[in-house]
Scaffold this motif. Structure first.
Motif, short mmCIF file in Angstrom:
data_model
loop_
_atom_site.label_atom_id
_atom_site.label_comp_id
_atom_site.label_asym_id
_atom_site.label_seq_id
_atom_site.Cartn_x
_atom_site.Cartn_y
_atom_site.Cartn_z
N SER A 436 7.27 176.37 70.06
CA SER A 436 8.23 177.44 69.81
C SER A 436 7.81 178.68 70.58
CB SER A 436 8.28 177.77 68.32
OG SER A 436 7.02 178.31 67.89
N LEU A 437 8.68 179.67 70.56
CA LEU A 437 8.36 180.96 71.16
C LEU A 437 7.12 181.55 70.50
CD1 LEU A 437 9.16 183.44 72.98
CD2 LEU A 437 10.42 184.28 70.98
N PHE A 438 7.02 181.42 69.17
CA PHE A 438 5.87 181.95 68.44
C PHE A 438 4.58 181.34 68.99
CE2 PHE A 438 2.67 181.73 65.13
CZ PHE A 438 2.71 183.00 64.56
N ASP A 439 4.57 180.03 69.16
CA ASP A 439 3.38 179.36 69.68
C ASP A 439 3.09 179.80 71.11
OD1 ASP A 439 3.08 177.97 67.33
OD2 ASP A 439 4.10 176.17 68.04
N GLY A 440 4.14 179.97 71.89
CA GLY A 440 3.95 180.40 73.27
C GLY A 440 3.35 181.79 73.37
N ILE A 441 3.79 182.71 72.51
CA ILE A 441 3.25 184.07 72.53
C ILE A 441 1.80 184.07 72.06
CG2 ILE A 441 3.43 186.35 71.44
CD1 ILE A 441 6.49 185.93 71.43
N ALA A 442 1.50 183.32 71.02
CA ALA A 442 0.12 183.23 70.56
C ALA A 442 -0.77 182.64 71.65
CB ALA A 442 0.04 182.39 69.29
N GLY A 443 -0.27 181.61 72.34
CA GLY A 443 -1.01 181.03 73.43
C GLY A 443 -1.20 182.01 74.58
N GLY A 444 -0.18 182.84 74.81
CA GLY A 444 -0.29 183.85 75.85
C GLY A 444 -1.36 184.88 75.54
N GLN A 445 -1.47 185.26 74.26
CA GLN A 445 -2.54 186.19 73.87
C GLN A 445 -3.91 185.56 74.12
OE1 GLN A 445 -2.31 188.94 70.53
NE2 GLN A 445 -0.48 187.86 69.83
N ARG A 446 -4.06 184.31 73.77
CA ARG A 446 -5.34 183.65 74.00
C ARG A 446 -5.62 183.52 75.49
NH1 ARG A 446 -3.19 180.52 69.73
NH2 ARG A 446 -2.55 178.87 71.17
N PHE A 447 -4.58 183.28 76.28
CA PHE A 447 -4.74 183.17 77.73
C PHE A 447 -5.30 184.47 78.30
CE2 PHE A 447 -2.87 183.65 82.02
CZ PHE A 447 -3.48 182.56 82.65
N GLU A 448 -4.93 185.61 77.69
CA GLU A 448 -5.42 186.90 78.17
C GLU A 448 -6.82 187.21 77.66
OE1 GLU A 448 -2.50 189.93 77.56
OE2 GLU A 448 -1.17 189.10 79.08
N GLY A 449 -7.41 186.31 76.88
CA GLY A 449 -8.83 186.43 76.59
C GLY A 449 -9.20 186.83 75.18
N PHE A 450 -8.20 186.95 74.28
CA PHE A 450 -8.51 187.37 72.91
C PHE A 450 -7.83 186.45 71.91
CE2 PHE A 450 -8.88 191.44 75.26
CZ PHE A 450 -10.19 191.75 74.93
N VAL A 451 -8.39 186.39 70.70
CA VAL A 451 -7.72 185.70 69.60
C VAL A 451 -6.42 186.43 69.29
CG1 VAL A 451 -7.90 185.07 67.16
CG2 VAL A 451 -9.91 184.89 68.66
N ALA A 452 -5.36 185.69 69.03
CA ALA A 452 -4.06 186.30 68.78
C ALA A 452 -4.12 187.29 67.63
CB ALA A 452 -3.03 185.21 68.50
N ASP A 453 -3.61 188.48 67.86
CA ASP A 453 -3.58 189.55 66.87
C ASP A 453 -2.19 189.56 66.22
OD1 ASP A 453 -4.68 192.41 65.96
OD2 ASP A 453 -2.60 192.65 66.62
N GLN A 454 -2.13 189.65 64.90
CA GLN A 454 -0.86 189.51 64.20
C GLN A 454 0.09 190.65 64.52
OE1 GLN A 454 0.05 186.70 62.37
NE2 GLN A 454 2.04 187.68 62.69
N ASP A 455 -0.41 191.88 64.56
CA ASP A 455 0.47 193.01 64.87
C ASP A 455 1.08 192.86 66.27
OD1 ASP A 455 -0.01 194.17 62.41
OD2 ASP A 455 -1.61 195.49 63.14
N ARG A 456 0.26 192.49 67.22
CA ARG A 456 0.78 192.27 68.57
C ARG A 456 1.75 191.10 68.59
NH1 ARG A 456 -4.95 192.84 71.92
NH2 ARG A 456 -5.05 195.13 71.91
N GLN A 457 1.40 190.07 67.84
CA GLN A 457 2.28 188.90 67.76
C GLN A 457 3.66 189.29 67.25
OE1 GLN A 457 1.41 185.84 68.71
NE2 GLN A 457 3.17 184.65 67.99
N ASP A 458 3.71 190.09 66.19
CA ASP A 458 4.98 190.51 65.61
C ASP A 458 5.80 191.31 66.63
OD1 ASP A 458 4.26 189.28 63.26
OD2 ASP A 458 3.67 191.14 62.25
N ALA A 459 5.14 192.24 67.31
CA ALA A 459 5.86 193.08 68.27
C ALA A 459 6.36 192.26 69.46
CB ALA A 459 4.95 194.21 68.75
N LEU A 460 5.52 191.40 70.00
CA LEU A 460 5.92 190.59 71.15
C LEU A 460 7.01 189.59 70.78
CD1 LEU A 460 2.40 190.02 72.72
CD2 LEU A 460 4.31 191.19 73.83
N GLU A 461 6.89 189.02 69.58
CA GLU A 461 7.93 188.07 69.17
C GLU A 461 9.26 188.78 68.96
OE1 GLU A 461 8.44 184.26 66.17
OE2 GLU A 461 6.78 185.65 65.89
#
Length: 581
Positions: A436-461
């Motif tokens: 899903s888009l949610f999984d893709g955004i979380a994966g994108g955060q990890r790709f940038e070098g950090f564990v996915a942050d929930q606040d960032r996840q909410d804003a990006l989603e």
């Protein structure tokens, strides 16, 4: 896409989003192009007071004053026009057709011709400012973004955003004199020339799509800098990086060169800084690159510019610095901050921030706007090397490159997919490795070098989940009869079986014979055809450089739609229809 917003996207608040600015010829005014409020603000260059705000067309992108300073020529990307603003009257006095999606503009030294690049039709056009008539238009490379001229007016230089080239055009005839290959440079932004006409400088990334994306450090996915070109030597180019060993200089965007060619100022939009470059030292270093290996070593060296004291980086005074302008009489550098809704004034000598000028009353960022900021913000990335827009542009589309991502195994590079179609077309990625888009955004955060942050996840989603709807220029410019003819061919060829409206994807994986020796799979996710006109090159590995090539070169057995028997006229109608989706 339509011009309306999706019902689930927040309609307010409205931000100014200053995208570009320029100084009037007499140095009295600064004009600021406000991308999302469809306006231009005029600021007194002496008092720094905002004098007025003038409405213009949809999504203004760039601007230049006329030679006498009485008019301001504004490219309005969503309307396909140049709006001519009468500066004294404070209103639009004329509107000229400028193609599909006009971006950067430049005025000839004699003030008689305005050059405009069209990002959707891959053209540069010369417009007679006396009557608004197009004198000539010339094909360039993929998605041209900015344009400038040499001081003698003889040549026009176009930075091709996704084309990895700089196109040099003869101003008198519109003939392409040279397509200068810039190697691994990508996301080409503003371009300027020296006062003697010998040197050109362009802001760009260096993208290592030739390698697996396993190491962020030292710029081995993206690094950031500018490219020097000797215009007297065809093919010459040397790229210098503004990164530091442990901190990237993400997303170089705006450029301005002092009149004496002493200083080059570069906005680093992803880290909210300005780089101040000693041009003489930069040219001296560039002169050491005598071979192709020398050029390669310099464009991979993230330390040398800092070590030699060639450039220093300072705070830009806001969020999202894009365009910059130099007021040499007052020793001030003006910076447009897209996400601060303000313009900063810096001391051009020492780089300190003197003032930040708000363009309207403060507006709190919605969650959607926070997501937009995060997509452009390299502070999300380990050591600040890149941001989401380093691969997907500011509009969430594509970079035109094939990347070997580790999320589906190494050794099978594929083209970057756009993000704006991910909200309702799950699964994501060519191999459907993200559910899903949610999984893709979380994966994108990890790709940038950090564990996915929930606040960032909410804003990006929220941001990518409610994408901005851009008016499709081909709907405006193609004849309804041709579009309808193409639609019927689309249906007759069976294209709608896998690409049914309204999403234009069945959200399934299919084997259409596109597997190569590098691919681990034969079945690929069906991409949505929405916005297909701006998502090339096409197919999972970018093998089709044009939409026509999908059918003429890569569908010999009629597996990908029954198109083998189409006449040239029928193929043209089909492609015309696809471009309107």
């Amino acid at each position: 896409m339509t011009g309306a917003l999706r019902a689930d996207r927040p309609a307010a608040p409205v931000h100014a989003s200053p995208q570009a600015l320029c100084l009037s010829p007499d140095g009295a005014l600064v004009a600021v192009v406000n991308a999302t409020s469809d306006s231009v603000s005029f600021i007194d260059a002496t008092t720094h007071a905002v004098l007025r705000q003038v409405p213009v067309g949809q999504r203004p992108n760039h601007a230049r004053f006329s030679a006498d300073g009485r008019q301001l020529y504004v490219s309005c990307a969503w309307d396909g026009t140049i709006d001519v603003v009468d500066v004294a009257a404070g209103k639009v006095s004329a509107r000229w057709d400028a193609g599909g999606t006009p971006n950067g503009v430049a005025l000839s030294p004699d003030g008689a011709t305005l050059y405009v690049v069209d990002a959707s039709e891959d053209r540069v056009r010369a417009i007679d400012v006396g009557c608004g008539r197009i004198q000539w238009e010339t094909p360039v490379r993929n998605q041209p973004r900015y344009v400038t001229t040499t001081p003698d007016g003889a040549r026009v230089l176009v930075s091709n955003n996704l084309g990895r080239t700089l196109t040099i055009v003869e101003a008198a005839t519109g003939r392409v004199a040279e397509q200068r290959d810039l190697g691994r440079c990508s996301m080409l932004r503003e371009v300027v020339t020296s006062s003697d006409g010998r040197w050109a400088f362009v802001a760009n990334l260096v993208s290592h799509d030739e390698m697996p994306t396993l190491q962020i450090e030292r710029g081995w996915i993206h690094s950031n800098g500018f490219t020097i070109m000797d215009l007297e030597q065809p093919g010459h180019r040397v790229t210098l990086l503004l990164d530091h060993l442990l901190q990237g200089a993400a997303n170089p965007t705006g450029l301005v060169l002092s009149a004496d060619n002493r200083w080059l100022y570069v906005s680093l939009a992803g880290i909210h800084e300005i780089a101040i470059v000693d041009v003489a030292k930069a040219l001296e270093l560039a002169a050491t690159a005598q071979t192709a290996d020398d050029v390669r070593r310099l464009q991979e060296n993230v330390e040398i510019v800092e070590q030699l004291g060639i450039a220093r980086r300072v705070s830009s005074g806001g969020l999202g610095p894009r365009s910059v302008a130099l007021d040499e009489a007052r020793g001030e550098l003006w910076v447009a901050h897209y996400f601060s809704d303000a313009v900063a004034v810096l001391d051009a000598n020492c780089g300190t921030v003197k003032e930040s000028i708000p363009l309207h009353d403060p507006v709190e960022m919605s969650l959607w706007r926070q997501g937009e900021l995060l997509s452009c913000d390299a502070r999300m990335c380990y050591q600040n090397w890149f941001s989401c827009v380093s691969c997907h542009q500011e509009d969430g589309t594509v970079d035109g490159l094939n990347w070997d991502l580790a999320n589906d195994g190494l050794g099978n590079p594929k083209s970057a997919k756009d993000l704006i179609n991910g909200h309702d077309t799950a699964p994501a990625m060519w191999g459907a490795v993200r559910a899903s888009l949610f999984d893709g955004i979380a994966g994108g955060q990890r790709f940038e070098g950090f564990v996915a942050d929930q606040d960032r996840q909410d804003a990006l989603e929220t941001y990518f989940g409610s994408p901005e709807h851009v008016p499709n220029p081909y709907q405006r410019r193609q004849s309804p009869e041709l579009i309808e003819r193409g639609r019927l061919i689309f249906l007759a060829a069976g294209c709608d079986i896998c690409h049914p409206a309204p999403r234009f994807t069945d959200q399934k994986l299919h084997d259409l014979g596109f597997k190569t020796v590098d691919d681990f799979r034969a079945r690929f996710d069906t991409p949505s055809l929405r916005n297909v006109y701006r998502n090339g090159p096409w197919l999972h590995d970018g093998r089709a450089m044009t939409l026509e090539a999908i059918f003429t070169d890569h569908n010999p057995d009629d597996v990908h739609g029954r198109t083998r028997g189409l006449s040239s006229a029928e193929l043209a109608a089909l492609v015309a229809y696809l471009r309107t989706l």
